[in-house]
Design a protein around this motif. Structure first.
Motif, short mmCIF file in Angstrom:
data_model
loop_
_atom_site.label_atom_id
_atom_site.label_comp_id
_atom_site.label_asym_id
_atom_site.label_seq_id
_atom_site.Cartn_x
_atom_site.Cartn_y
_atom_site.Cartn_z
N ILE A 170 5.83 -7.62 15.29
CA ILE A 170 5.66 -6.40 14.50
C ILE A 170 4.30 -6.39 13.81
CG2 ILE A 170 6.56 -5.09 12.54
CD1 ILE A 170 9.36 -6.29 13.37
N PHE A 171 3.88 -7.56 13.31
CA PHE A 171 2.56 -7.66 12.69
C PHE A 171 1.47 -7.24 13.69
CE2 PHE A 171 -1.39 -9.62 11.54
CZ PHE A 171 -1.44 -9.53 10.15
N GLU A 172 1.55 -7.78 14.90
CA GLU A 172 0.54 -7.46 15.91
C GLU A 172 0.55 -5.98 16.27
OE1 GLU A 172 -1.83 -9.41 16.87
OE2 GLU A 172 -1.05 -11.04 15.64
N GLU A 173 1.74 -5.37 16.30
CA GLU A 173 1.82 -3.95 16.60
C GLU A 173 1.20 -3.11 15.49
OE1 GLU A 173 3.04 -1.95 19.50
OE2 GLU A 173 2.11 -3.87 19.95
N CYS A 174 1.42 -3.51 14.24
CA CYS A 174 0.76 -2.81 13.13
C CYS A 174 -0.75 -2.92 13.28
CB CYS A 174 1.19 -3.43 11.80
SG CYS A 174 2.76 -2.86 11.14
N GLU A 175 -1.23 -4.12 13.53
CA GLU A 175 -2.66 -4.34 13.61
C GLU A 175 -3.31 -3.59 14.77
OE1 GLU A 175 -4.67 -6.85 11.40
OE2 GLU A 175 -3.13 -5.65 10.44
N SER A 176 -2.57 -3.44 15.87
CA SER A 176 -3.12 -2.75 17.05
C SER A 176 -2.77 -1.27 17.07
CB SER A 176 -2.62 -3.41 18.33
OG SER A 176 -1.22 -3.21 18.49
N GLU A 177 -2.19 -0.76 15.96
CA GLU A 177 -1.78 0.63 15.85
C GLU A 177 -0.75 0.99 16.91
OE1 GLU A 177 -5.59 2.61 15.93
OE2 GLU A 177 -5.75 2.46 13.75
N ALA A 178 0.26 0.12 17.04
CA ALA A 178 1.39 0.34 17.97
C ALA A 178 0.90 0.56 19.40
CB ALA A 178 2.26 1.49 17.49
N ARG A 179 0.02 -0.31 19.85
CA ARG A 179 -0.58 -0.14 21.18
C ARG A 179 0.46 -0.16 22.30
NH1 ARG A 179 -5.04 -4.39 23.23
NH2 ARG A 179 -3.19 -5.72 23.36
N GLN A 180 1.52 -0.94 22.15
CA GLN A 180 2.51 -1.04 23.21
C GLN A 180 3.56 0.06 23.15
OE1 GLN A 180 3.59 -4.97 24.76
NE2 GLN A 180 2.70 -5.84 22.91
N GLY A 181 3.45 0.96 22.19
CA GLY A 181 4.30 2.13 22.17
C GLY A 181 5.54 2.02 21.30
#
Length: 315
Positions: A163-174
């Motif tokens: 979840i941290f990585e998704e926040c940082e990447s602006e939900a890149r994986q959708g």
């Protein structure tokens, strides 16, 4: 799930942003926290928020009271010397590589920070109705959680990292990927730390019946060009998000987001054979927000970039 980039920097910080959850559902009773933040980002879903902060350095004291159920995670690579008091309980922590907190609604905490520097922070807040829905406890009026410090459940930390990585990447994986991770984390908390843990049995169930599995797959294919959420798919087949996420993986051997990504990339491969279609057009047609997200997903499935894959087929 909607990403928000909220850079915060300067000599003085708002404690709910810099130290605690960021989404802002706490009452800050008083604060004297100073320092600087490299950046802060947030994603939202129908039922909660997650905020990340890259902290350069902070010090000071604050008292807060939570309004919603909150999970806090920090990863420390610098100095971490702080104390916290909740009721009659007192905690001191120094230079631990990571630290997890579980804070029920209405928890009052006093934080005193000698120094914290070079650390990553994730804070999540959950609406009560969302927790009841994902845990299939809609017949209850409330779900109570146990206040927990130094929470170190391995699966929870693994999901928090995602979840941290998704926040940082602006939900890149959708949406589907982000909400699946959030849902499984909420389920894990309900199973381990709630007053109705024995009723949360989703993770012990088997797969989906063939007819329901087929409906789920057909629905995802019909929305191939959309950034579809876990809640939307689960609602379409009459299941809770938690039940669907787990049972689908039991049936197919992979999570819903991985299945949909594979189907999108297979469709993209066919489109890449058409010389008249640009990579950006193909990315949008198979549900990716931008060419960068498409490229990352394509490389994960094939080991190549879309352009390299296309070039080899044109030789």
């Amino acid at each position: 799930m909607h990403p928000t980039d909220s850079p915060v920097a300067g000599p003085r910080l708002d404690p709910p942003v810099a130290m605690f959850s960021g989404p802002g559902h706490q009452d800050t009773l008083w604060s004297d926290v100073k320092g600087s933040v490299a950046h802060s980002k947030m994603i939202r879903w129908a039922g909660g928020t997650a905020a990340t902060h890259a902290i350069i350095k902070v010090s000071g004291a604050a008292e807060v009271r939570t309004r919603l159920f909150e999970l806090h995670f920090s990863w420390n690579s610098g100095v971490a010397e702080a104390e916290a008091k909740s009721g009659k309980r007192f905690w001191a922590y120094k230079n631990r590589p990571r630290y997890g907190l579980v804070l029920p609604p209405g928890t009052g905490v006093e934080f005193r920070i000698q120094e914290k520097s070079n650390y990553r922070f994730l804070a999540m807040e959950f609406e009560p109705a969302y927790l009841l829905r994902v845990a299939e406890l809609g017949h209850l009026n409330a779900l109570e959680f146990i206040e927990t410090w130094e929470y170190d459940d391995r699966l929870t930390w693994h999901l928090a990292e995602a979840i941290f990585e998704e926040c940082e990447s602006e939900a890149r994986q959708g949406l589907l990927y982000s909400e699946t991770a959030v849902t499984l984390l909420a389920l894990q908390a309900a199973r381990n730390l709630s007053n109705h843990a024995s009723q949360v049995r989703l993770l012990r169930r088997g797969g989906l019946p063939p007819a329901i599995l087929r409906r789920a797959c057909e629905y995802m294919v019909s929305r191939l060009d959309d950034d579809i959420s876990l809640s939307e798919i689960a609602s379409a087949i009459g299941l809770s998000p938690g039940h669907f996420a787990f049972a689908f993986k039991q049936s197919m051997g992979i999570a819903p987001h991985a299945w949909l990504r594979r189907h999108r990339i297979d469709t993209a491969k066919a489109l890449l054979r058409n010389r008249d279609l640009s990579v950006s057009v193909i990315a949008a047609s198979v549900g990716f927000a931008n060419q960068s997200s498409f490229g990352a997903a394509f490389r994960k499935e094939t080991g190549q970039t879309p352009t390299a894959w296309r070039r080899l087929r044109w030789l």
